[in-house]
Design an enzyme around this catalytic site. Structure first.
Site, PDB file in Angstrom:
ATOM      1  N   GLU A 257      34.031  49.996  40.825  1.00 64.14           N
ATOM      2  CA  GLU A 257      33.251  49.984  39.590  1.00 64.14           C
ATOM      3  C   GLU A 257      33.342  48.515  38.949  1.00 64.14           C
ATOM      4  O   GLU A 257      34.162  48.272  38.241  1.00 64.14           O
ATOM      5  CB  GLU A 257      33.524  50.950  38.578  1.00 64.14           C
ATOM      6  CG  GLU A 257      32.933  50.953  37.215  1.00 64.14           C
ATOM      7  CD  GLU A 257      33.775  51.339  35.996  1.00 64.14           C
ATOM      8  OE1 GLU A 257      33.452  51.530  35.049  1.00 64.14           O
ATOM      9  OE2 GLU A 257      35.223  51.277  35.985  1.00 64.14           O
TER      10      GLU A 257
ATOM     11  N   ASP B 271      50.424  44.044  36.560  1.00 64.98           N
ATOM     12  CA  ASP B 271      50.547  42.502  36.930  1.00 64.98           C
ATOM     13  C   ASP B 271      50.420  42.471  38.507  1.00 64.98           C
ATOM     14  O   ASP B 271      51.507  42.819  39.224  1.00 64.98           O
ATOM     15  CB  ASP B 271      51.922  41.946  36.582  1.00 64.98           C
ATOM     16  CG  ASP B 271      51.964  40.222  37.016  1.00 64.98           C
ATOM     17  OD1 ASP B 271      50.881  39.984  37.617  1.00 64.98           O
ATOM     18  OD2 ASP B 271      53.106  39.702  36.872  1.00 64.98           O
TER      19      ASP B 271
ATOM     20  N   ASP C  54      38.508  52.153  39.919  1.00 66.91           N
ATOM     21  CA  ASP C  54      38.104  51.972  38.440  1.00 66.91           C
ATOM     22  C   ASP C  54      38.190  50.592  38.068  1.00 66.91           C
ATOM     23  O   ASP C  54      39.190  49.843  38.627  1.00 66.91           O
ATOM     24  CB  ASP C  54      38.880  52.945  37.661  1.00 66.91           C
ATOM     25  CG  ASP C  54      38.507  52.996  36.108  1.00 66.91           C
ATOM     26  OD1 ASP C  54      37.400  53.296  35.611  1.00 66.91           O
ATOM     27  OD2 ASP C  54      39.394  52.381  35.295  1.00 66.91           O
TER      28      ASP C  54
ATOM     29  N   HIS D 197      38.608  43.709  36.343  1.00 70.50           N
ATOM     30  CA  HIS D 197      39.777  43.215  35.369  1.00 70.50           C
ATOM     31  C   HIS D 197      40.867  43.108  36.244  1.00 70.50           C
ATOM     32  O   HIS D 197      42.105  42.935  35.900  1.00 70.50           O
ATOM     33  CB  HIS D 197      40.161  44.489  34.306  1.00 70.50           C
ATOM     34  CG  HIS D 197      38.996  44.729  33.525  1.00 70.50           C
ATOM     35  ND1 HIS D 197      38.370  44.208  32.543  1.00 70.50           N
ATOM     36  CD2 HIS D 197      38.007  45.961  33.470  1.00 70.50           C
ATOM     37  CE1 HIS D 197      37.419  45.019  32.054  1.00 70.50           C
ATOM     38  NE2 HIS D 197      37.304  45.812  32.592  1.00 70.50           N
TER      39      HIS D 197
END
Length: 491
Positions: free
Chosen positions: A264, A205, A234, A238
């Site tokens: 990425e 979070d 990475d 997201h």
């Protein structure tokens, strides 16, 4: 100091043999890699993963355990132990090579204890609308790191440090994401599935100040411990995009030097990449995923692909100073999660495009350089034996040309569906000319200017034996074979 064209290598692939001890292998090859023309190496995640000695590094368990503590059934990681890692970095930097650490901040996996917490279920395919009422779930969200016993950091992760998980020990439902009580999915992320903050494991979070402070403390510790020169980050699509400018600025201020960073963001859509680079205030580069997909499609289509469009819709063309260009990586290689391989016949053409042009920061893939062979199951459940041929012979030649010849003005001849070319005219430090011509169909040639009158050129690739001579105005007809590339350099 004269300008040198930088080139990085991704020094691993998914199926590296754990018995290799990659860190020792790297230390032994440091001088050879520098001599070949590499200037930086992207190394795999060096910390303990849920899979212990077999974890490629992306199933992150303990980011402070670099192969030092007996956790997840092993002391070493897949690539070796802590001292071997630090020795490898030192050996590389001694040869003038920069080192980029693979940094997986998005999730944690392999919690030590379960915790009961309230959470709302969502379908894996729709993160906008709940598929049921909030209820109690039981998930492995308490990370105590018993093997490390608080060394380097006494921070323990609990359910409230995460947004969501995908496993409830009570219901054991499949394809369900559980959003914890009082939480929301991170903002400023990719919009697939409505909100693509959740990827896997225990989703960190980033809207928690406690979490952000811990990740910054870890970054400072990592830089102190390893002395790396930057990060490959990475799964940035997201993670809240606003986090990275803050984080990178704090780390640069902490070490008192610039740090290279490449993210990425796996998306074959240039608009999304522009949005992301703008949002992170240009504080990092991105891998040129659209260029990889152009290579993938071109390699599948053969002579039917229009080579005039090979750079269209790419960061290399539209945002070259922030493009890390690549042909293949550990995710796109055959049998992996983002499988989209570039066929072997096309790889020399693709590597010429990223290594011998002015735009972008090229990254060479370990398996394309050294070759690889492995077995795994495909998506259909069948076993496959995969052989990735080594292109080292040609890549070494391209690296030589990149280091010594690929400078100065660049003239493009992208005017034929199958045969394209470009020239580099050199600069004061590197005065010799260079001409590249390639075809995805039958053999052909290009009438191109290299700015060197009455000069002999030969094909560095040795695909064509006869030399070419320019006219009194510095032009010549430069040929190549079918499905091939020739790199013409001044004698």
């Amino acid at each position: 100091m004269s300008q040198i064209n930088s080139t990085m290598m991704q020094y691993f692939h998914w199926y590296i043999d754990p018995d290799l001890i990659l860190w020792n292998d790297l230390k032994n090859k440091a001088q050879e890699l520098a001599h070949a023309g590499f200037t930086a190496l992207w190394l795999p995640p060096a910390y303990k993963g849920i899979g212990g000695g077999y974890d490629v590094g992306y199933g992150v368990y303990d980011m402070y355990d670099l192969g030092e503590f007996d956790q997840k059934g092993t002391i070493r990681t897949k690539y070796g132990d802590r001292q071997q890692y630090l020795d490898a970095i030192q050996a590389l930097q001694k040869q003038g090579l920069q080192v980029y650490a693979d940094t997986v901040l998005n999730h944690r996996m392999g919690g030590d204890k379960s915790e009961v917490a309230k959470a709302t279920p969502f379908s894996d395919h729709n993160r906008l609308h709940p598929q049921g009422e909030q209820r109690e779930i039981n998930a492995y969200t308490h990370y105590t790191f018993p093997g490390r016993q608080g060394k380097y950091s006494d921070f323990q992760w609990h359910w409230w440090h995460f947004d969501a998980v995908d496993y409830d020990d009570y219901s054991q439902e499949q394809n369900t994401i559980y959003l914890f009580d009082g939480k929301k999915f991170d903002d400023y992320v990719a919009l697939e599935k409505g909100n693509f903050a959740y990827l896997m494991g225990c989703d960190v979070d980033f809207q928690s100040q406690e979490v952000r402070e811990e990740i910054t403390r870890w970054g400072e510790w990592y830089l102190d411990t390893t002395g790396v020169d930057g990060f490959r980050i990475d799964a940035v699509k997201h993670i809240s995009a606003w986090f990275f400018p803050q984080w990178l600025d704090q780390l640069k201020q902490y070490v008192g030097k610039d740090l290279f960073a490449v993210g990425e963001y796996w998306e074959d859509d240039i608009t999304s990449l522009h949005w992301y680079l703008d949002t992170v205030e240009n504080k990092m580069s991105l891998f040129d995923v659209p260029l990889h997909f152009n290579f993938h499609r071109a390699s599948k289509a053969g002579g039917d692909y229009d080579m005039r469009s090979i750079l269209d819709g790419t960061l290399m063309q539209e945002r070259p100073t922030q493009a890390v260009t690549f042909v293949e990586n550990h995710d796109s290689q055959p049998l992996q999660a983002l499988e989209s391989p570039v066929e072997p016949w096309f790889k020399p053409l693709a590597y010429a495009l990223i290594l011998l042009r002015a735009e972008g920061y090229p990254c060479v893939f370990y398996a394309d350089y050294y070759g690889a062979e492995y077995e795994d199951k495909g998506r259909d459940g069948n076993d496959y034996n995969i052989v990735i041929p080594s292109h080292r012979g040609l890549i070494d030649k391209f690296l030589y040309a990149r280091q010594n010849l690929a400078y100065g003005p660049q003239y493009d001849y992208f005017d034929d569906q199958n045969v394209i070319g470009w020239t580099r005219l050199g600069d004061a430090e590197h005065p010799k000319g260079l001409a590249v011509v390639m075809s995805n169909g039958s053999g052909g040639s290009k009438w191109m200017e290299v700015g060197k009158p009455n000069t002999k050129f030969y094909d560095l690739t040795e695909h064509i034996q006869e030399p070419v001579y320019t006219n009194e105005e510095g032009w010549a007809e430069f040929p190549c074979q079918g499905g091939s590339v020739s790199v013409w350099i001044q004698d």
